[in-house]
Design a protein around this motif. Structure first.
Motif, PDB file in Angstrom:
ATOM      1  N   VAL A 142       0.858  -1.176   0.000  1.00 44.91           N
ATOM      2  CA  VAL A 142       0.000   0.000   0.000  1.00 44.91           C
ATOM      3  C   VAL A 142       0.899   1.233   0.000  1.00 44.91           C
ATOM      4  N   ALA A 143       0.617   2.162  -0.915  1.00 46.78           N
ATOM      5  CA  ALA A 143       1.410   3.384  -1.042  1.00 46.78           C
ATOM      6  C   ALA A 143       0.488   4.591  -0.923  1.00 46.78           C
ATOM      7  N   ALA A 144       0.872   5.545  -0.072  1.00 45.65           N
ATOM      8  CA  ALA A 144       0.041   6.729   0.149  1.00 45.65           C
ATOM      9  C   ALA A 144       0.870   7.797   0.856  1.00 45.65           C
ATOM     10  N   PRO A 145       0.454   9.058   0.766  1.00 45.80           N
ATOM     11  CA  PRO A 145       1.134  10.096   1.535  1.00 45.80           C
ATOM     12  C   PRO A 145       0.992   9.867   3.032  1.00 45.80           C
ATOM     13  N   ALA A 146       2.055  10.175   3.758  1.00 47.66           N
ATOM     14  CA  ALA A 146       2.029  10.163   5.215  1.00 47.66           C
ATOM     15  C   ALA A 146       2.559  11.505   5.692  1.00 47.66           C
ATOM     16  N   TYR A 147       1.793  12.165   6.547  1.00 47.08           N
ATOM     17  CA  TYR A 147       2.200  13.466   7.091  1.00 47.08           C
ATOM     18  C   TYR A 147       2.047  13.407   8.595  1.00 47.08           C
ATOM     19  N   VAL A 148       3.167  13.546   9.304  1.00 49.34           N
ATOM     20  CA  VAL A 148       3.167  13.438  10.761  1.00 49.34           C
ATOM     21  C   VAL A 148       3.023  14.826  11.379  1.00 49.34           C
ATOM     22  N   THR A 149       2.013  14.982  12.229  1.00 54.66           N
ATOM     23  CA  THR A 149       1.781  16.254  12.928  1.00 54.66           C
ATOM     24  C   THR A 149       2.222  16.137  14.390  1.00 54.66           C
ATOM     25  N   GLU A 150       2.377  17.289  15.036  1.00 59.12           N
ATOM     26  CA  GLU A 150       2.741  17.296  16.453  1.00 59.12           C
ATOM     27  C   GLU A 150       1.588  16.805  17.324  1.00 59.12           C
ATOM     28  N   ASP A 151       0.355  17.127  16.897  1.00 57.12           N
ATOM     29  CA  ASP A 151      -0.821  16.734  17.662  1.00 57.12           C
ATOM     30  C   ASP A 151      -1.985  16.589  16.686  1.00 57.12           C
ATOM     31  N   ASP A 152      -3.173  16.365  17.226  1.00 54.62           N
ATOM     32  CA  ASP A 152      -4.353  16.220  16.377  1.00 54.62           C
ATOM     33  C   ASP A 152      -5.263  17.444  16.457  1.00 54.62           C
ATOM     34  N   SER A 153      -4.663  18.613  16.656  1.00 59.09           N
ATOM     35  CA  SER A 153      -5.440  19.849  16.686  1.00 59.09           C
ATOM     36  C   SER A 153      -6.000  20.147  15.299  1.00 59.09           C
ATOM     37  N   PRO A 154      -7.127  20.862  15.212  1.00 60.87           N
ATOM     38  CA  PRO A 154      -7.719  21.169  13.905  1.00 60.87           C
ATOM     39  C   PRO A 154      -6.752  21.870  12.965  1.00 60.87           C
ATOM     40  N   ASP A 201       1.812  -6.082   3.278  1.00 60.47           N
ATOM     41  CA  ASP A 201       3.180  -6.455   3.613  1.00 60.47           C
ATOM     42  C   ASP A 201       4.126  -5.262   3.655  1.00 60.47           C
ATOM     43  N   GLN A 202       3.791  -4.200   2.928  1.00 56.74           N
ATOM     44  CA  GLN A 202       4.640  -3.012   2.907  1.00 56.74           C
ATOM     45  C   GLN A 202       3.783  -1.761   2.848  1.00 56.74           C
ATOM     46  N   PHE A 203       4.200  -0.740   3.583  1.00 57.81           N
ATOM     47  CA  PHE A 203       3.618   0.583   3.415  1.00 57.81           C
ATOM     48  C   PHE A 203       4.690   1.482   2.838  1.00 57.81           C
ATOM     49  N   ALA A 204       4.391   2.100   1.696  1.00 57.19           N
ATOM     50  CA  ALA A 204       5.327   2.989   1.011  1.00 57.19           C
ATOM     51  C   ALA A 204       4.847   4.427   1.187  1.00 57.19           C
ATOM     52  N   VAL A 205       5.696   5.256   1.776  1.00 55.23           N
ATOM     53  CA  VAL A 205       5.353   6.629   2.127  1.00 55.23           C
ATOM     54  C   VAL A 205       5.603   7.559   0.941  1.00 55.23           C
ATOM     55  N   TYR A 206       4.543   8.135   0.396  1.00 55.90           N
ATOM     56  CA  TYR A 206       4.708   9.242  -0.546  1.00 55.90           C
ATOM     57  C   TYR A 206       5.095  10.480   0.270  1.00 55.90           C
ATOM     58  N   ALA A 207       6.241  11.074  -0.061  1.00 56.80           N
ATOM     59  CA  ALA A 207       6.732  12.216   0.722  1.00 56.80           C
ATOM     60  C   ALA A 207       6.786  13.478  -0.126  1.00 56.80           C
ATOM     61  N   MET A 208       5.731  13.751  -0.863  1.00 55.75           N
ATOM     62  CA  MET A 208       5.659  14.964  -1.672  1.00 55.75           C
ATOM     63  C   MET A 208       4.917  16.030  -0.870  1.00 55.75           C
ATOM     64  N   HIS A 209       5.633  16.620   0.084  1.00 52.72           N
ATOM     65  CA  HIS A 209       5.048  17.659   0.925  1.00 52.72           C
ATOM     66  C   HIS A 209       6.178  18.451   1.561  1.00 52.72           C
ATOM     67  N   ASP A 210       5.850  19.344   2.480  1.00 53.38           N
ATOM     68  CA  ASP A 210       6.841  20.267   3.028  1.00 53.38           C
ATOM     69  C   ASP A 210       7.585  19.729   4.254  1.00 53.38           C
ATOM     70  N   ALA A 211       7.451  18.427   4.523  1.00 50.75           N
ATOM     71  CA  ALA A 211       8.100  17.857   5.710  1.00 50.75           C
ATOM     72  C   ALA A 211       8.716  16.500   5.387  1.00 50.75           C
ATOM     73  N   GLN A 212       9.503  16.439   4.322  1.00 53.46           N
ATOM     74  CA  GLN A 212      10.062  15.165   3.888  1.00 53.46           C
ATOM     75  C   GLN A 212      10.997  14.561   4.929  1.00 53.46           C
ATOM     76  N   GLU A 213      11.958  15.346   5.388  1.00 52.72           N
ATOM     77  CA  GLU A 213      12.903  14.816   6.373  1.00 52.72           C
ATOM     78  C   GLU A 213      12.195  14.409   7.661  1.00 52.72           C
ATOM     79  N   ARG A 214      11.226  15.224   8.070  1.00 56.00           N
ATOM     80  CA  ARG A 214      10.531  14.925   9.325  1.00 56.00           C
ATOM     81  C   ARG A 214       9.771  13.608   9.249  1.00 56.00           C
ATOM     82  N   VAL A 215       9.074  13.349   8.160  1.00 53.27           N
ATOM     83  CA  VAL A 215       8.303  12.110   8.093  1.00 53.27           C
ATOM     84  C   VAL A 215       9.235  10.905   8.088  1.00 53.27           C
ATOM     85  N   VAL A 216      10.372  11.004   7.402  1.00 51.74           N
ATOM     86  CA  VAL A 216      11.335   9.901   7.404  1.00 51.74           C
ATOM     87  C   VAL A 216      11.885   9.671   8.811  1.00 51.74           C
ATOM     88  N   ASP A 217      12.246  10.743   9.484  1.00 56.03           N
ATOM     89  CA  ASP A 217      12.838  10.615  10.811  1.00 56.03           C
ATOM     90  C   ASP A 217      11.842  10.123  11.853  1.00 56.03           C
TER      91      ASP A 217
END
Length: 341
Positions: free
Chosen positions: A204-216, A311-327
């Motif tokens: 499964v491949a999709a964008p992943a964007y990690v936030t600090e919290d779940d605020s609106p 079996d695998q999740f592939a992270v699309y990292a086309m956004h403004d936080a590429q390094e952060r999502v990887v880390d």
């Protein structure tokens, strides 16, 4: 569950290589790129450098197609990389979207994709295969060479084809309902073809964007960074609607309903945040198709996907936080998923 990183090959290539190295350090096992010769730089040239500068990463296109490269050239390119770096490539393949349409061509037929899967895989292994009526073999390929070929699919015929011929299935969205539906279709087709359904790798491949919290505010920003993905998927959905209709039982409405307001698509913005042609994509589709929110939200959804056979999740990292999502995946997400496996 394995993890992959998906990038576009925008210049400079050195940044793509650097992000792939960063991904390997953070526990990612696969490095994927788009393959569209007009829009981005040549991925196979960059793969050679990624492989040279990593130790374990497996690389490949998500996805190539049978129309923009002759099949013996595709096979030879993969076989050369494998000979140099030790069977560390995977061939993702589909009918062709941006690569074909930008060049004024129509996506390939599924019959042609199925034949390409067989031919490219065989040639890359050093076996004989027929190309345009001529038997060919790459005589320099050494014993033990391998090339898994994974097929991207959405529609019923494509899902059936993937189950019949491919080594893996690539699903470019992370909606649990649709994942369950499509994985079942692929595995049913594999069983009907006399293949072992469990032998087909599911990615499964999709964008992943990690936030600090779940605020609106945090979630709203994440959605805007990932909304482009619904537009990209919408290109394939539009093809399905044109073929089957928007109320066909052959295609789930959970996949097709959201494109009713779609008016067109400019490939100049393909796969990029801020794409103006994706305003029609509603928030709920972004939430269903992507992974957004704090790390624990990612872990929860990934565990659900794993239970569905992913079996695998592939992270699309086309956004403004590429390094952060990887880390963050490396420190908080991948270890947490591993602990619950």
């Amino acid at each position: 569950m394995d993890f992959g990183l998906v990038l576009q090959t925008d210049p400079p290539a050195s940044r793509v290589i650097s992000l792939m190295k960063r991904a390997e350090r953070n526990g990612f096992r696969y490095g994927w790129t788009f393959d569209s010769a007009v829009l981005w730089q040549e991925p196979f040239v960059i793969y050679s450098q990624i492989l040279a500068q990593t130790r374990r990463l497996t690389v490949g296109p998500m996805v190539t197609n049978p129309g923009t490269r002759t099949w013996e050239v595709t096979a030879s390119t993969f076989a050369t990389l494998n000979d140099m770096y030790g069977n560390r490539t995977v061939c993702g393949i589909g009918r062709g979207d941006s690569a074909m349409r930008v060049a004024g061509r129509r996506p390939d037929t599924l019959a042609r994709v199925a034949e390409a899967v067989r031919v490219i895989r065989a040639l890359a292994r050093g076996e004989e295969a027929e190309v345009d009526g001529t038997p060919l073999r790459l005589p320099w390929v050494r014993p033990g060479a391998e090339l898994p070929v994974w097929m991207a699919a959405y529609g019923p015929r494509a899902l059936r084809t993937a189950g019949e011929v491919a080594d893996g299935f690539i699903l470019q969205l992370a909606d649990p309902y649709l994942t369950a539906y499509m994985v079942r279709a692929v595995r049913d087709a594999a069983a009907a073809a006399g293949r072992d359904p469990s032998g087909i790798t599911v990615c499964v491949a999709a964008p992943a964007y990690v936030t600090e919290d779940d605020s609106p505010g945090a979630l709203a920003h994440a959605r805007e960074q990932c909304r482009w993905f619904g537009g990209m998927v919408g290109n394939h959905v539009a093809d399905l609607v044109a073929k089957y209709g928007d109320r066909s039982e052959a295609v789930p409405r959970e996949l097709t309903d959201y494109i009713k307001a779609r008016e067109g698509y400019d490939y100049a913005h393909h796969g990029r945040s801020g794409n103006p042609d994706t305003a029609f994509v509603p928030d709920d589709v972004v939430d269903r198709f992507c992974l957004i929110g704090p790390p624990e939200a990612h872990v929860e959804k990934l565990n659900a996907l794993r239970e569905l056979g992913v079996d695998q999740f592939a992270v699309y990292a086309m956004h403004d936080a590429q390094e952060r999502v990887v880390d963050v995946y490396g420190t908080a997400v991948i270890p947490a998923v591993a602990r619950t496996s």
